[in-house]
Design a protein around this motif. Structure first.
Motif, PDB file in Angstrom:
ATOM      1  N   VAL A 195     -16.836  12.515  12.356  1.00 42.81           N
ATOM      2  CA  VAL A 195     -16.047  11.738  11.394  1.00 42.81           C
ATOM      3  C   VAL A 195     -15.787  10.313  11.879  1.00 42.81           C
ATOM      4  CG1 VAL A 195     -15.004  13.803  10.386  1.00 42.81           C
ATOM      5  CG2 VAL A 195     -13.860  12.649  12.295  1.00 42.81           C
ATOM      6  N   GLY A 196     -16.294   9.978  13.060  1.00 44.23           N
ATOM      7  CA  GLY A 196     -16.117   8.630  13.585  1.00 44.23           C
ATOM      8  C   GLY A 196     -17.110   8.347  14.681  1.00 44.23           C
ATOM      9  N   VAL A 197     -17.343   7.046  14.912  1.00 45.28           N
ATOM     10  CA  VAL A 197     -18.263   6.626  15.961  1.00 45.28           C
ATOM     11  C   VAL A 197     -17.737   5.343  16.604  1.00 45.28           C
ATOM     12  CG1 VAL A 197     -19.718   5.353  14.325  1.00 45.28           C
ATOM     13  CG2 VAL A 197     -20.668   6.053  16.514  1.00 45.28           C
ATOM     14  N   MET A 198     -17.898   5.276  17.917  1.00 42.54           N
ATOM     15  CA  MET A 198     -17.588   4.062  18.665  1.00 42.54           C
ATOM     16  C   MET A 198     -18.736   3.823  19.636  1.00 42.54           C
ATOM     17  SD  MET A 198     -14.490   3.141  21.303  1.00 42.54           S
ATOM     18  CE  MET A 198     -15.044   4.292  22.568  1.00 42.54           C
ATOM     19  N   VAL A 199     -19.184   2.575  19.721  1.00 42.71           N
ATOM     20  CA  VAL A 199     -20.283   2.229  20.615  1.00 42.71           C
ATOM     21  C   VAL A 199     -19.828   1.112  21.532  1.00 42.71           C
ATOM     22  CG1 VAL A 199     -22.675   1.457  20.769  1.00 42.71           C
ATOM     23  CG2 VAL A 199     -21.950   2.882  18.828  1.00 42.71           C
ATOM     24  N   LEU A 200     -19.994   1.351  22.827  1.00 39.96           N
ATOM     25  CA  LEU A 200     -19.694   0.345  23.835  1.00 39.96           C
ATOM     26  C   LEU A 200     -21.000  -0.125  24.459  1.00 39.96           C
ATOM     27  CD1 LEU A 200     -16.726   2.166  25.616  1.00 39.96           C
ATOM     28  CD2 LEU A 200     -16.572   0.261  24.002  1.00 39.96           C
ATOM     29  N   ASN A 201     -21.042  -1.407  24.753  1.00 36.43           N
ATOM     30  CA  ASN A 201     -22.189  -1.980  25.450  1.00 36.43           C
ATOM     31  C   ASN A 201     -21.589  -2.897  26.511  1.00 36.43           C
ATOM     32  OD1 ASN A 201     -24.668  -2.865  26.254  1.00 36.43           O
ATOM     33  ND2 ASN A 201     -25.188  -3.909  24.355  1.00 36.43           N
ATOM     34  N   GLY A 202     -21.241  -2.321  27.656  1.00 39.29           N
ATOM     35  CA  GLY A 202     -20.504  -3.058  28.671  1.00 39.29           C
ATOM     36  C   GLY A 202     -19.102  -3.341  28.146  1.00 39.29           C
ATOM     37  N   GLU A 203     -18.710  -4.611  28.169  1.00 39.54           N
ATOM     38  CA  GLU A 203     -17.384  -4.983  27.673  1.00 39.54           C
ATOM     39  C   GLU A 203     -17.372  -5.258  26.172  1.00 39.54           C
ATOM     40  OE1 GLU A 203     -15.995  -8.251  30.075  1.00 39.54           O
ATOM     41  OE2 GLU A 203     -15.475  -6.918  31.728  1.00 39.54           O
ATOM     42  N   LEU A 204     -18.507  -5.084  25.518  1.00 40.12           N
ATOM     43  CA  LEU A 204     -18.593  -5.292  24.072  1.00 40.12           C
ATOM     44  C   LEU A 204     -18.320  -3.982  23.342  1.00 40.12           C
ATOM     45  CD1 LEU A 204     -19.334  -6.981  21.543  1.00 40.12           C
ATOM     46  CD2 LEU A 204     -21.718  -6.285  21.954  1.00 40.12           C
ATOM     47  N   LEU A 205     -17.295  -3.975  22.523  1.00 41.04           N
ATOM     48  CA  LEU A 205     -17.057  -2.857  21.623  1.00 41.04           C
ATOM     49  C   LEU A 205     -17.874  -3.200  20.373  1.00 41.04           C
ATOM     50  CD1 LEU A 205     -13.950  -0.832  21.155  1.00 41.04           C
ATOM     51  CD2 LEU A 205     -14.997  -1.714  19.106  1.00 41.04           C
TER      52      LEU A 205
END
Length: 159
Positions: free
Chosen positions: A75-85
């Motif tokens: 029901v949700g997604v979060m993607v991190l790329n180092g310090e970038l949300l």
């Protein structure tokens, strides 16, 4: 919360989650940003999540388990790329239940030195959400730097 309410767990996405993750992104984007023209088709978005986001980025999902016959639904997604949300999207039916708050808490734990993100200028609910979590708008652009060509805002959180 009643006994019919599902439990929400946050976990790392795996390859079999990619289609469901893309579908959450598509539903959320379309509901939250109806005036923003997406430069990619639904199938291209699904391919991108399957080939790039889930396997190559730190991708987290909110999984609804139990209650009301739900046996496990992203029901949700979060993607991190180092310090970038780089992504935080919730299924429209699941907004306002604290899932986004939990994702931001997790992002801050994963990147304790600070975070930054971009959101579109038209997305006022996102501005309020991130500002409530201590993010500060530090840059506004005309959108020439993103593929949607939509004016955006860069937010920064420093502990």
């Amino acid at each position: 919360m009643t006994s019919n309410d599902p439990t929400i767990s946050l976990r790392r996405a795996t390859a079999p989650d990619a289609a469901a993750v893309a579908d959450v992104w598509l539903r959320s984007f379309d509901a939250a940003l109806p005036t923003v023209v997406r430069p990619r088709s639904d199938d291209e978005v699904r391919d991108y999540f399957r080939e790039v986001v889930v396997p190559l980025r730190e991708t987290w999902v909110a999984d609804a388990v139990g209650g009301g016959g739900i046996t496990g639904r992203i029901v949700g997604v979060m993607v991190l790329n180092g310090e970038l949300l780089s992504q935080l999207y919730l299924d429209p039916d699941w907004r306002g239940r604290g899932i986004g708050d939990r994702f931001v808490t997790l992002a801050k734990e994963r990147s304790p030195g600070g975070l930054h993100l971009w959101t579109f200028q038209v997305n006022k609910p996102a501005h309020r959400f991130y500002e409530r979590h201590g993010f500060v708008a530090v840059e506004h652009t005309d959108g020439s730097g993103n593929e949607e060509r939509e004016p955006d805002v860069r937010y920064v959180w420093q502990p």
